[in-house]
Design an enzyme around this catalytic site. Structure first.
Site, PDB file in Angstrom:
ATOM      1  N   TRP A 133      32.967 -14.368 -31.202  1.00 52.59           N
ATOM      2  CA  TRP A 133      34.254 -14.713 -31.829  1.00 52.59           C
ATOM      3  C   TRP A 133      34.271 -14.462 -33.339  1.00 52.59           C
ATOM      4  CZ3 TRP A 133      35.981 -20.013 -29.270  1.00 52.59           C
ATOM      5  CH2 TRP A 133      36.403 -19.746 -27.961  1.00 52.59           C
ATOM      6  N   HIS A 182      23.136  -8.957 -35.984  1.00 47.72           N
ATOM      7  CA  HIS A 182      24.412  -8.260 -35.759  1.00 47.72           C
ATOM      8  C   HIS A 182      24.675  -7.332 -36.948  1.00 47.72           C
ATOM      9  CE1 HIS A 182      28.701  -7.521 -35.442  1.00 47.72           C
ATOM     10  NE2 HIS A 182      28.585  -7.800 -34.161  1.00 47.72           N
ATOM     11  N   GLU A 202      24.909  -1.864 -30.094  1.00 48.81           N
ATOM     12  CA  GLU A 202      26.245  -1.873 -30.675  1.00 48.81           C
ATOM     13  C   GLU A 202      26.341  -0.784 -31.742  1.00 48.81           C
ATOM     14  OE1 GLU A 202      28.432  -5.813 -30.052  1.00 48.81           O
ATOM     15  OE2 GLU A 202      27.318  -5.984 -31.908  1.00 48.81           O
TER      16      GLU A 202
HETATM   17  P1  PGA Z   1      34.379  -5.433 -30.952  1.00 53.55           P
HETATM   18  O1  PGA Z   1      33.107  -6.180 -31.575  1.00 53.55           O
HETATM   19  O2  PGA Z   1      34.370  -5.707 -29.466  1.00 53.55           O
HETATM   20  O3  PGA Z   1      35.563  -6.039 -31.641  1.00 53.55           O
HETATM   21  O4  PGA Z   1      34.230  -3.980 -31.237  1.00 53.55           O
HETATM   22  C1  PGA Z   1      31.870  -6.227 -30.914  1.00 53.55           C
HETATM   23  C2  PGA Z   1      30.849  -6.948 -31.753  1.00 53.55           C
HETATM   24  O5  PGA Z   1      30.857  -6.808 -32.985  1.00 53.55           O
HETATM   25  O6  PGA Z   1      29.994  -7.678 -31.215  1.00 53.55           O
END
Ligand code: PGA
Length: 253
Positions: free
Chosen positions: A10, A96, A166
């Site tokens: 979130w 992250h 990611e």
């Molecule tokens: P997003 O973000 O689904 O809005 O691209 C993913 C994340 O940063 O974990």
């Protein structure tokens, strides 16, 4: 048949009231037996909503977007893994890309954060991913290797770990990796883990894909052999959208 994990990041969104409303909507959309597949990462000021057993039936897991590597002390503004644990949190995002980019988190910190999470029985979800410049320069594998192994080499073989791929260029941009691109990166990550920990341990580590996942692209990503789940930002902010991602993906398990 594969089982998948649906993680909601979130970020810095939602008040406690909005969180409660969300959970109410979510519970009406996702049946109890399916809720064990979900993990929520609310902002720290909303942990107490998730810790409250009146609003969160025990089967719903949740965790921190970030923890500090010391449990207590003079670290103004940080989140304690000890407090997370005491409140019933079970997971923690580590590294992250927004933490790496906006807060300059170095890999030495990510190692210590992973270690403290593991020592408390919290599941670390290590996030790795290349920028668009790095991908264009043909450095994707080198970056993934560096980000992954800098941590994996410092933790015991087979210790609890989840990994999220990611690609930075896909986060919040609407530009999702193609299923083939995502699977290829996951295959590479799996091969690194395989080299370090051996095939059977490597296969047990869930590899989540994150970056503009939504209901429209979830099914084709979920169909990929190496994708074990999703880490979803924007499309996890409405219970209806997040439940739709689960529904679409379920076609593949
Ligand atoms: P997003 O973000 O689904 O809005 O691209 C993913 C994340 O940063 O974990």
């Amino acid at each position: 048949m594969k089982s998948m994990i649906f993680a909601a990041n979130w970020k810095l969104h939602k008040t406690p009231t909005e969180s409660r409303q969300y959970l109410e909507d979510f519970f009406s959309l996702v049946k109890e037996s399916d809720r064990k597949s979900f993990v929520f990462f609310p902002p720290a000021a909303n942990w107490f909503v998730f810790a409250d057993s009146n609003t969160r039936p025990a089967v719903l897991s949740w965790g921190a977007q970030n923890i500090f590597f010391e449990k207590t002390g003079a670290f103004t503004g940080e989140n304690s893994a000890d407090v997370l644990k005491a409140m019933g949190g079970t997971h923690c995002l580590i590294g992250h890309s927004e933490r790496r980019r906006f807060f300059n988190e170095p890999s030495e910190w990510l190692i210590k954060k992973t270690q403290i999470a593991q020592s408390l029985g919290l599941m670390p979800l290590l996030c790795v991913g290349e920028t668009i410049e790095e991908r264009r320069a043909g450095q994707m594998e080198a970056i993934l290797k560096e980000q992954l192994l800098s941590v994996v080499d410092q933790i015991p073989v087979g210790s609890p770990l989840w990994v999220a791929y990611e690609p930075v260029w896909a986060i919040g941009t609407g530009q999702v990796a193609t299923p083939e691109q995502a699977n290829e990166a996951h295959e590479f990550i799996r091969s690194l883990l395989d080299e370090k920990w051996g095939n059977s341990l490597a296969r047990k580590i869930p590899l989540l894909y994150g970056g503009s996942v939504k209901s429209e692209n979830a099914a084709s990503l979920a169909a990929q052999s190496e994708i074990d789940g999703f880490l979803v930002g924007g499309a996890s902010l409405k219970a209806q959208d997040f439940a739709a991602i689960f529904r679409e993906s379920s076609k593949h398990f």
